[in-house]
Design a protein around this motif. Structure first.
Motif, PDB file in Angstrom:
ATOM      1  N   GLY A 295      39.819   1.061  -5.474  1.00  0.00           N
ATOM      2  CA  GLY A 295      38.635   0.272  -5.125  1.00  0.00           C
ATOM      3  C   GLY A 295      37.427   1.165  -4.979  1.00  0.00           C
ATOM      4  N   GLU A 296      36.566   0.820  -4.042  1.00  0.00           N
ATOM      5  CA  GLU A 296      35.315   1.563  -3.862  1.00  0.00           C
ATOM      6  C   GLU A 296      35.497   2.821  -3.030  1.00  0.00           C
ATOM      7  OE1 GLU A 296      32.496  -1.124  -2.225  1.00  0.00           O
ATOM      8  OE2 GLU A 296      32.382  -2.385  -4.031  1.00  0.00           O
ATOM      9  N   ASP A 297      36.640   2.990  -2.410  1.00  0.00           N
ATOM     10  CA  ASP A 297      36.881   4.177  -1.592  1.00  0.00           C
ATOM     11  C   ASP A 297      38.343   4.608  -1.746  1.00  0.00           C
ATOM     12  OD1 ASP A 297      38.287   2.282  -0.218  1.00  0.00           O
ATOM     13  OD2 ASP A 297      36.963   2.232   1.521  1.00  0.00           O
ATOM     14  N   VAL A 298      38.676   5.732  -1.101  1.00  0.00           N
ATOM     15  CA  VAL A 298      40.059   6.242  -1.112  1.00  0.00           C
ATOM     16  C   VAL A 298      40.546   6.245   0.331  1.00  0.00           C
ATOM     17  CG1 VAL A 298      41.590   8.134  -1.710  1.00  0.00           C
ATOM     18  CG2 VAL A 298      39.599   7.667  -3.140  1.00  0.00           C
ATOM     19  N   PHE A 299      41.387   5.266   0.661  1.00  0.00           N
ATOM     20  CA  PHE A 299      41.948   5.159   2.003  1.00  0.00           C
ATOM     21  C   PHE A 299      43.256   5.929   2.112  1.00  0.00           C
ATOM     22  CE2 PHE A 299      44.745   2.693   4.919  1.00  0.00           C
ATOM     23  CZ  PHE A 299      44.085   2.986   6.106  1.00  0.00           C
ATOM     24  N   ASP A 300      44.018   5.983   1.009  1.00  0.00           N
ATOM     25  CA  ASP A 300      45.305   6.674   1.002  1.00  0.00           C
ATOM     26  C   ASP A 300      45.664   7.056  -0.428  1.00  0.00           C
ATOM     27  OD1 ASP A 300      47.630   7.787   1.991  1.00  0.00           O
ATOM     28  OD2 ASP A 300      48.678   5.888   2.260  1.00  0.00           O
ATOM     29  N   VAL A 301      46.651   7.949  -0.551  1.00  0.00           N
ATOM     30  CA  VAL A 301      47.179   8.347  -1.855  1.00  0.00           C
ATOM     31  C   VAL A 301      48.692   8.180  -1.843  1.00  0.00           C
ATOM     32  CG1 VAL A 301      45.329   9.985  -2.393  1.00  0.00           C
ATOM     33  CG2 VAL A 301      47.350  10.775  -1.162  1.00  0.00           C
ATOM     34  N   TYR A 302      49.266   8.050  -3.026  1.00  0.00           N
ATOM     35  CA  TYR A 302      50.719   7.927  -3.149  1.00  0.00           C
ATOM     36  C   TYR A 302      51.145   8.502  -4.487  1.00  0.00           C
ATOM     37  CZ  TYR A 302      49.434   3.808  -5.913  1.00  0.00           C
ATOM     38  OH  TYR A 302      48.879   2.962  -6.836  1.00  0.00           O
ATOM     39  N   SER A 303      52.419   8.831  -4.597  1.00  0.00           N
ATOM     40  CA  SER A 303      52.964   9.388  -5.836  1.00  0.00           C
ATOM     41  C   SER A 303      53.111   8.288  -6.880  1.00  0.00           C
ATOM     42  CB  SER A 303      54.322  10.047  -5.572  1.00  0.00           C
ATOM     43  OG  SER A 303      54.886  10.508  -6.782  1.00  0.00           O
ATOM     44  N   LEU A 304      52.816   8.625  -8.128  1.00  0.00           N
ATOM     45  CA  LEU A 304      52.973   7.682  -9.237  1.00  0.00           C
ATOM     46  C   LEU A 304      54.379   7.724  -9.831  1.00  0.00           C
ATOM     47  CD1 LEU A 304      49.555   8.287 -11.053  1.00  0.00           C
ATOM     48  CD2 LEU A 304      50.215   6.297  -9.692  1.00  0.00           C
ATOM     49  N   SER A 305      55.220   8.589  -9.296  1.00  0.00           N
ATOM     50  CA  SER A 305      56.589   8.721  -9.817  1.00  0.00           C
ATOM     51  C   SER A 305      57.405   7.463  -9.506  1.00  0.00           C
ATOM     52  CB  SER A 305      57.270   9.945  -9.200  1.00  0.00           C
ATOM     53  OG  SER A 305      58.622  10.000  -9.577  1.00  0.00           O
ATOM     54  N   GLY A 306      58.230   7.075 -10.472  1.00  0.00           N
ATOM     55  CA  GLY A 306      59.120   5.943 -10.263  1.00  0.00           C
ATOM     56  C   GLY A 306      60.484   6.346  -9.735  1.00  0.00           C
ATOM     57  N   LYS A 307      60.661   7.638  -9.450  1.00  0.00           N
ATOM     58  CA  LYS A 307      61.957   8.144  -8.986  1.00  0.00           C
ATOM     59  C   LYS A 307      62.165   7.862  -7.501  1.00  0.00           C
ATOM     60  CE  LYS A 307      61.957  11.876 -12.403  1.00  0.00           C
ATOM     61  NZ  LYS A 307      61.934  13.321 -12.606  1.00  0.00           N
ATOM     62  N   VAL A 308      63.428   8.005  -7.105  1.00  0.00           N
ATOM     63  CA  VAL A 308      63.813   7.786  -5.703  1.00  0.00           C
ATOM     64  C   VAL A 308      64.190   9.129  -5.086  1.00  0.00           C
ATOM     65  CG1 VAL A 308      65.461   6.629  -4.182  1.00  0.00           C
ATOM     66  CG2 VAL A 308      64.612   5.454  -6.211  1.00  0.00           C
ATOM     67  N   GLY A 309      63.786   9.353  -3.856  1.00  0.00           N
ATOM     68  CA  GLY A 309      64.063  10.605  -3.174  1.00  0.00           C
ATOM     69  C   GLY A 309      65.505  10.729  -2.736  1.00  0.00           C
ATOM     70  N   LEU A 310      65.877  11.910  -2.287  1.00  0.00           N
ATOM     71  CA  LEU A 310      67.230  12.151  -1.805  1.00  0.00           C
ATOM     72  C   LEU A 310      67.548  11.319  -0.562  1.00  0.00           C
ATOM     73  CD1 LEU A 310      67.363  16.040  -2.227  1.00  0.00           C
ATOM     74  CD2 LEU A 310      68.453  14.319  -3.674  1.00  0.00           C
ATOM     75  N   ASN A 311      66.512  10.890   0.134  1.00  0.00           N
ATOM     76  CA  ASN A 311      66.706  10.056   1.319  1.00  0.00           C
ATOM     77  C   ASN A 311      66.817   8.568   0.977  1.00  0.00           C
ATOM     78  OD1 ASN A 311      64.095   9.549   0.573  1.00  0.00           O
ATOM     79  ND2 ASN A 311      63.174  10.104   2.535  1.00  0.00           N
ATOM     80  N   GLY A 312      66.747   8.228  -0.327  1.00  0.00           N
ATOM     81  CA  GLY A 312      66.875   6.840  -0.754  1.00  0.00           C
ATOM     82  C   GLY A 312      65.571   6.072  -0.792  1.00  0.00           C
ATOM     83  N   VAL A 313      64.454   6.709  -0.421  1.00  0.00           N
ATOM     84  CA  VAL A 313      63.141   6.047  -0.413  1.00  0.00           C
ATOM     85  C   VAL A 313      62.389   6.439  -1.685  1.00  0.00           C
ATOM     86  CG1 VAL A 313      60.955   5.811   0.834  1.00  0.00           C
ATOM     87  CG2 VAL A 313      63.093   6.130   2.103  1.00  0.00           C
ATOM     88  N   PRO A 314      61.828   5.468  -2.418  1.00  0.00           N
ATOM     89  CA  PRO A 314      61.043   5.821  -3.619  1.00  0.00           C
ATOM     90  C   PRO A 314      59.863   6.705  -3.246  1.00  0.00           C
ATOM     91  CG  PRO A 314      61.544   3.464  -3.587  1.00  0.00           C
ATOM     92  CD  PRO A 314      61.962   4.020  -2.253  1.00  0.00           C
TER      93      PRO A 314
END
Length: 197
Positions: A174-193
């Motif tokens: 949008g007009e600002d950056v409130f947060d960032v996140y990974s664009l990867s579709g993989k899942v971590g070792l802890n089971g969370v994408p």
């Protein structure tokens, strides 16, 4: 009559005749019985085919166990880098918002107080409280998403951006950056994408 004690050559319990004395050290195996002479190797004999096959099989089994461990260690290292990068960017975004709240950065009435783009955190913004008009910098450089595969893309473009107006379960730019996140579709070792980290 004195009897020379018997000795065992193998688990097959092959014994020499009591009338013969044991072969002297370095004696030729030909003085032994035909079956015993096959069990005693000459000093210059090499490995048999079955010994080589068993050795190769053992090495292959050990190597197949090490490859997944190496891949797991590499993934764990990337995950630690992702944690560190997300923390660094989010801390910089929060510092920008605090500078806005402290009136150190000029803010328009329709702005939320979050940076308009990630590059602003590196480029810096004018500090209105300093007489010489110096800049405030929040990052030395933007870290890359370690799971983004194309290394030619600029670091700021490797992240997904969430604006203040978008909900957390459906992040959008949008007009600002409130947060960032990974664009990867993989899942971590802890089971969370990774995109939910």
């Amino acid at each position: 009559m004195r009897v020379t004690p018997c000795f065992t050559l193998s688990p097959l319990a092959l014994r020499l005749s009591p009338r013969r004395s044991p072969p002297a050290q370095g004696a030729s195996p030909s003085r032994l019985s035909p079956l015993a002479s096959r069990l005693v190797k000459p000093a210059n004999a090499g490995f048999t085919l079955i010994e080589l096959v068993i050795t190769v099989a053992i090495v292959a089994i050990l190597a197949s166990g090490l490859i997944p461990l190496t891949q797991l260690a590499a993934q764990r290292s990337k995950e630690q880098e992702l944690h560190s990068s997300l923390r660094e960017i989010r801390t910089a975004i929060d510092a920008y918002k605090k500078a806005i709240d402290d009136n150190r950065i000029e803010k328009k009435a329709d702005q939320t107080g979050y940076p308009p783009k990630l590059d602003v955190l590196v480029e810096g913004v004018k500090d209105v409280k300093t007489p010489d008009g110096g800049k405030i910098y929040f990052l030395r450089r933007i870290p890359r998403d370690p799971f983004f595969e194309d290394s030619t893309v600029a670091a700021a473009k490797t992240w997904g951006l969430r604006s203040y107006a978008s909900p957390p379960d459906d992040p959008r730019e949008g007009e600002d950056v409130f947060d960032v996140y990974s664009l990867s579709g993989k899942v971590g070792l802890n089971g969370v994408p990774y995109k939910n980290w």
